[in-house]
Design a protein around this motif. Structure first.
Motif, PDB file in Angstrom:
ATOM      1  N   ALA A 186       0.839  -1.199   0.000  1.00 46.46           N
ATOM      2  CA  ALA A 186       0.000   0.000   0.000  1.00 46.46           C
ATOM      3  C   ALA A 186       0.877   1.252   0.000  1.00 46.46           C
ATOM      4  CB  ALA A 186      -0.930  -0.008   1.207  1.00 46.46           C
ATOM      5  N   MET A 187       1.993   1.183   0.732  1.00 49.63           N
ATOM      6  CA  MET A 187       2.907   2.334   0.757  1.00 49.63           C
ATOM      7  C   MET A 187       3.586   2.517  -0.594  1.00 49.63           C
ATOM      8  SD  MET A 187       4.619   2.296   4.528  1.00 49.63           S
ATOM      9  CE  MET A 187       5.170   4.003   4.483  1.00 49.63           C
ATOM     10  N   LEU A 188       4.050   1.393  -1.167  1.00 48.12           N
ATOM     11  CA  LEU A 188       4.687   1.458  -2.488  1.00 48.12           C
ATOM     12  C   LEU A 188       3.742   2.071  -3.510  1.00 48.12           C
ATOM     13  CD1 LEU A 188       6.510  -1.952  -3.137  1.00 48.12           C
ATOM     14  CD2 LEU A 188       7.527   0.327  -3.149  1.00 48.12           C
ATOM     15  N   ALA A 189       2.463   1.711  -3.380  1.00 46.91           N
ATOM     16  CA  ALA A 189       1.475   2.197  -4.341  1.00 46.91           C
ATOM     17  C   ALA A 189       1.172   3.675  -4.117  1.00 46.91           C
ATOM     18  CB  ALA A 189       0.199   1.375  -4.226  1.00 46.91           C
ATOM     19  N   GLY A 190       1.536   4.178  -2.946  1.00 48.44           N
ATOM     20  CA  GLY A 190       1.282   5.576  -2.641  1.00 48.44           C
ATOM     21  C   GLY A 190      -0.055   5.823  -1.950  1.00 48.44           C
ATOM     22  N   CYS A 191      -0.638   4.779  -1.379  1.00 46.08           N
ATOM     23  CA  CYS A 191      -1.898   4.951  -0.649  1.00 46.08           C
ATOM     24  C   CYS A 191      -1.659   5.846   0.570  1.00 46.08           C
ATOM     25  CB  CYS A 191      -2.430   3.614  -0.147  1.00 46.08           C
ATOM     26  SG  CYS A 191      -2.869   2.460  -1.447  1.00 46.08           S
ATOM     27  N   GLU A 192      -2.651   6.655   0.879  1.00 47.43           N
ATOM     28  CA  GLU A 192      -2.553   7.486   2.065  1.00 47.43           C
ATOM     29  C   GLU A 192      -2.584   6.580   3.301  1.00 47.43           C
ATOM     30  OE1 GLU A 192      -5.216  10.908   4.071  1.00 47.43           O
ATOM     31  OE2 GLU A 192      -5.378  10.702   1.892  1.00 47.43           O
ATOM     32  N   ILE A 193      -1.708   6.879   4.263  1.00 51.79           N
ATOM     33  CA  ILE A 193      -1.578   6.021   5.449  1.00 51.79           C
ATOM     34  C   ILE A 193      -1.923   6.837   6.695  1.00 51.79           C
ATOM     35  CG2 ILE A 193       0.057   4.615   6.803  1.00 51.79           C
ATOM     36  CD1 ILE A 193      -0.275   3.465   3.993  1.00 51.79           C
ATOM     37  N   CYS A 194      -2.576   6.223   7.657  1.00 52.15           N
ATOM     38  CA  CYS A 194      -2.814   6.906   8.929  1.00 52.15           C
ATOM     39  C   CYS A 194      -2.281   6.040  10.066  1.00 52.15           C
ATOM     40  CB  CYS A 194      -4.298   7.203   9.123  1.00 52.15           C
ATOM     41  SG  CYS A 194      -5.333   5.727   9.117  1.00 52.15           S
ATOM     42  N   PHE A 195      -2.188   6.618  11.248  1.00 55.01           N
ATOM     43  CA  PHE A 195      -1.630   5.889  12.394  1.00 55.01           C
ATOM     44  C   PHE A 195      -2.713   5.677  13.448  1.00 55.01           C
ATOM     45  CE2 PHE A 195       0.858   5.684  16.417  1.00 55.01           C
ATOM     46  CZ  PHE A 195       1.576   4.539  16.122  1.00 55.01           C
ATOM     47  N   ILE A 196      -3.100   4.426  13.632  1.00 56.21           N
ATOM     48  CA  ILE A 196      -4.152   4.084  14.596  1.00 56.21           C
ATOM     49  C   ILE A 196      -3.603   2.991  15.519  1.00 56.21           C
ATOM     50  CG2 ILE A 196      -6.562   3.310  14.880  1.00 56.21           C
ATOM     51  CD1 ILE A 196      -6.630   5.686  13.116  1.00 56.21           C
ATOM     52  N   PRO A 197      -3.020   3.388  16.654  1.00 51.40           N
ATOM     53  CA  PRO A 197      -2.367   2.394  17.520  1.00 51.40           C
ATOM     54  C   PRO A 197      -3.268   1.210  17.880  1.00 51.40           C
ATOM     55  CG  PRO A 197      -1.915   4.611  18.293  1.00 51.40           C
ATOM     56  CD  PRO A 197      -2.912   4.748  17.188  1.00 51.40           C
ATOM     57  N   SER A 198      -4.544   1.455  18.133  1.00 46.60           N
ATOM     58  CA  SER A 198      -5.392   0.349  18.592  1.00 46.60           C
ATOM     59  C   SER A 198      -5.651  -0.678  17.497  1.00 46.60           C
ATOM     60  CB  SER A 198      -6.719   0.890  19.129  1.00 46.60           C
ATOM     61  OG  SER A 198      -7.427   1.531  18.095  1.00 46.60           O
TER      62      SER A 198
END
Lengths: 177, 111, 365
Positions: C258-270
């Protein structure tokens, strides 16, 4: 709807020692009330946390177990309808149900519990009966070992044991190969 | 560390293939064709699969699904082979890897 | 170059369910997995699942896996095994390495990433010794490979993975001599902890593993009590004779593609940390890429299967295989089941976290 069922339940025992305390269990809606506890074979449903799960409800042919549309509710046992047939035992993914009968014999009570270890005991074997903490309370005599394929590898074991340990006994000690 | 011959849920052991012989650091080990090399080694009581480059520390199986690369060994002359996701073939030559390993030996070796 | 309607990456519970939905909708689908067999981690789940009948409650995980494989076979789904996806381009093209040597390219109109998650580590002195492993690794060894990784096990972590694997280690014939939990309260379902407790397994809450000792592999494990600030209390060390330490400290989504593809990423610890932002249709910020299962936030196999189906339904609909009404109807059924699985004290947090991700997606649109 019953008041105990509506109560938001939180077991401290299960979160600290791993197993609910007897006091906590007697307040859960799946535990038989005093009136039915010693009156004959009856299911004990030790389900104290609201997890989304309801197979026990449909497993009971007599409608003695109610969860309702909200499947995170705790199962409520109508002990008056329960005959202790044990059909709910293998349906519980948590192996949290057993059937006990205080009236089994003059001095001995009986228990049917789910068991998923090897080796299995055999009819007539004398085994160690344990409480919720795994402590041995007394000896038990194996009366029946049901390995029916409809229970999908959850064996049902019936044992007789000293009545004085009726409340404490929940299972047997694993056998060593 | 042993094979689970009888299991209360899964029943009797159904081997992934026929019994074959592989060579591990020069010793013959009986394994099942098609099972993962790491499983065959652990069933034979082996836990150390390699030693690190700088401090020569032992390493073994860690993730078992091919992600961590801690279980790499020299297989048929190829170093850094993840043994947890590489199936056993008859006659395989497996060696404990030291450091980053070395190429050579076996069927696929680059000499 | 091979062309297909939908490419699904990962043949675990989410990917299999996604591929089945796409095939049932009439799409050409290729299901790709790096392993020699499909099924992902489902075949090591030998316990009966929770939920209701629609969620296969009371059925053991591996039997659900067998059922999914049978359906995939009946639908003639093309499964590419031993195939690692190493590149993703323009949101529609995959570079695949087959059998670790052959290069292949695949162009798909829609891509569903169902790559799962990987286990978190806990570092302590001696944690690199052979005999220290992930709890999932031990589970793979006993339930898939049928080899006991050790005879006396210390389990770190009392979440559902920790307690389920502990129980399965007992079933395999090993002894679990301690379940160590850093928090003051146990994490997993009470029915699981109760099973262990009546089998005689002790729980150590507010404890951690200080050290694994041994020359070539684990010979003993030192545990220590933690104070209210989670600091070890000197003098409370206990040395346990053990040959194995299993670490069940949560999972992290495998989002590399997903990162390689350039998808937007968010940070959700839970939900395990970094996850691709996605909407109620499981679609990422890149229109042609969907996610399902643990990559979209770590939950459990039951939710992964539902998310897989959801992604498959919407990907198929976006190809014109379902009318808007039909899409809505099918999606609604699955969301009802997902909402049930995400209810109660154990599920509520996950439901809120998922809603947070979905709200992010709608903001970016």
């Amino acid at each position: 709807m019953n008041d105990t069922k509506k109560k938001a339940w939180q077991s401290e025992g299960v979160k600290t020692s791993g197993t609910p305390t007897l006091e906590e269990l007697t307040q859960t809606p799946g535990f038989p009330s005093e009136e039915f506890l010693y009156a004959g074979p009856v299911a004990f449903i030790e389900c104290v946390e609201k997890i989304p799960c309801n197979p026990c409800e449909t497993a009971c042919p007599r409608g003695a177990i109610t969860i309702g549309d909200n499947i995170t509710e705790l199962p409520m046992l109508d002990a008056g309808k329960c005959t202790g047939c044990g059909l709910c035992l293998p349906s519980c993914p948590g192996l949290a149900i057993y059937v006990k009968d205080y009236t089994f014999e003059q001095d001995r009570a009986s228990i049917i519990f789910p068991f998923e270890y090897l080796p299995l005991p055999k009819k007539g074997d004398i085994v160690e009966m344990v409480d919720r903490f795994g402590e041995t309370l007394c000896e038990g005599e194996i009366l029946m070992v049901n390995t029916s394929s409809r229970n999908d590898q959850t064996s049902l074991i019936k044992a007789a044991f000293d009545k004085r340990h009726f409340i404490g006994v929940v299972s047997m000690k694993r056998l060593v190969t | 560390m042993s094979r689970i011959a009888e299991h209360p849920i899964l029943g009797p052991l159904k081997p992934s293939g026929r019994e074959v012989s592989i060579l591990v650091d020069g010793e013959e080990v009986i394994a099942y064709e098609g099972e993962m090399i790491a499983a065959a080694l652990m069933a034979s009581g082996r836990r150390v699969f390699r030693y690190t480059e700088k401090r020569r520390e032992p390493r073994g199986l860690y993730c078992a699904i091919g992600r961590c690369t801690d279980c790499v060994m020299i297989v048929n002359g190829i170093p850094n082979v993840r043994t947890c996701v590489t199936p056993v073939e008859p006659g395989m030559i497996i060696e404990t890897q030291r450091g980053i390993g070395r190429w050579g030996g076996g069927d696929h070796g680059i000499h | 170059m091979v062309f297909t309607d939908v490419a699904v990456v990962g043949a675990g519970p989410a990917g299999l369910s996604a591929a089945i939905e796409c095939a049932e909708a009439g799409a050409n689908v290729i299901l790709i997995d790096e392993n020699t067999k499909p099924g992902g981690q489902l075949f090591k789940q030998i316990h009966k699942f929770f939920g209701s009948r629609e969620h296969h409650a009371g059925v053991r995980g591996f039997r659900i896996g067998e059922e999914l494989l049978l359906r995939a076979r009946k639908l003639d789904i093309d499964v590419w095994l031993n195939c690692e996806v190493c590149g993703i381009y323009g949101g529609t093209e995959l570079w695949i390495v087959k059998n670790r040597r052959e290069s292949r390219r695949l162009k798909a109109r829609k891509i569903i990433l169902a790559t799962g998650a990987t286990e978190n580590a806990v570092a302590f002195s001696g944690w690199t010794l052979p005999g220290v492993m992930g709890a999932g690794a031990a589970q793979t060894m006993i339930n898939l490979h049928r080899v006991i990784p050790g005879n006396r096990v210390v389990m770190i972590g009392s979440g559902n993975v920790g307690v389920i694997v502990s129980y399965q280690l007992l079933q395999a014939g090993a002894d679990v001599i301690a379940v160590v939990e850093a928090a003051p309260r146990l994490g997993g379902y009470g029915v699981h902890t109760a099973k262990l407790r009546r089998a005689g397994v002790p729980f150590f809450t507010s404890h951690t593993v200080l050290e694994a000792r041994g020359k070539e592999s684990v010979e003993s494990v030192v545990i220590v009590r933690l104070d209210e600030y989670w600091k070890p209390v000197a003098g409370t060390e206990k040395e346990l004779e053990a040959d194995t330490v299993c670490i069940a400290a949560g999972l992290t989504p495998l989002i590399e593609l997903a990162m390689l593809a350039g998808c937007e990423i968010c940070f959700i610890p839970s939900l395990g940390g970094h996850v691709p932002v996605h909407d109620r249709r499981m679609r990422t910020s890149i229109e042609s890429i969907y996610v399902a299962g643990d990559i979209a936030g770590v939950e459990e196999a039951s939710t992964a299967m539902e998310e897989g189906r959801l992604s498959g339904i919407h990907a198929s609909a976006s190809l014109g295989l379902y009318s808007a009404d039909k899409e809505e109807e099918l999606s609604h059924q699955i969301w009802e089941r997902l909402d049930v699985l995400r209810s109660g004290p154990f599920g509520e947090g996950r439901r809120k976290a998922k809603e947070k991700i979905i709200s992010m997606k709608s903001m970016t649109q």
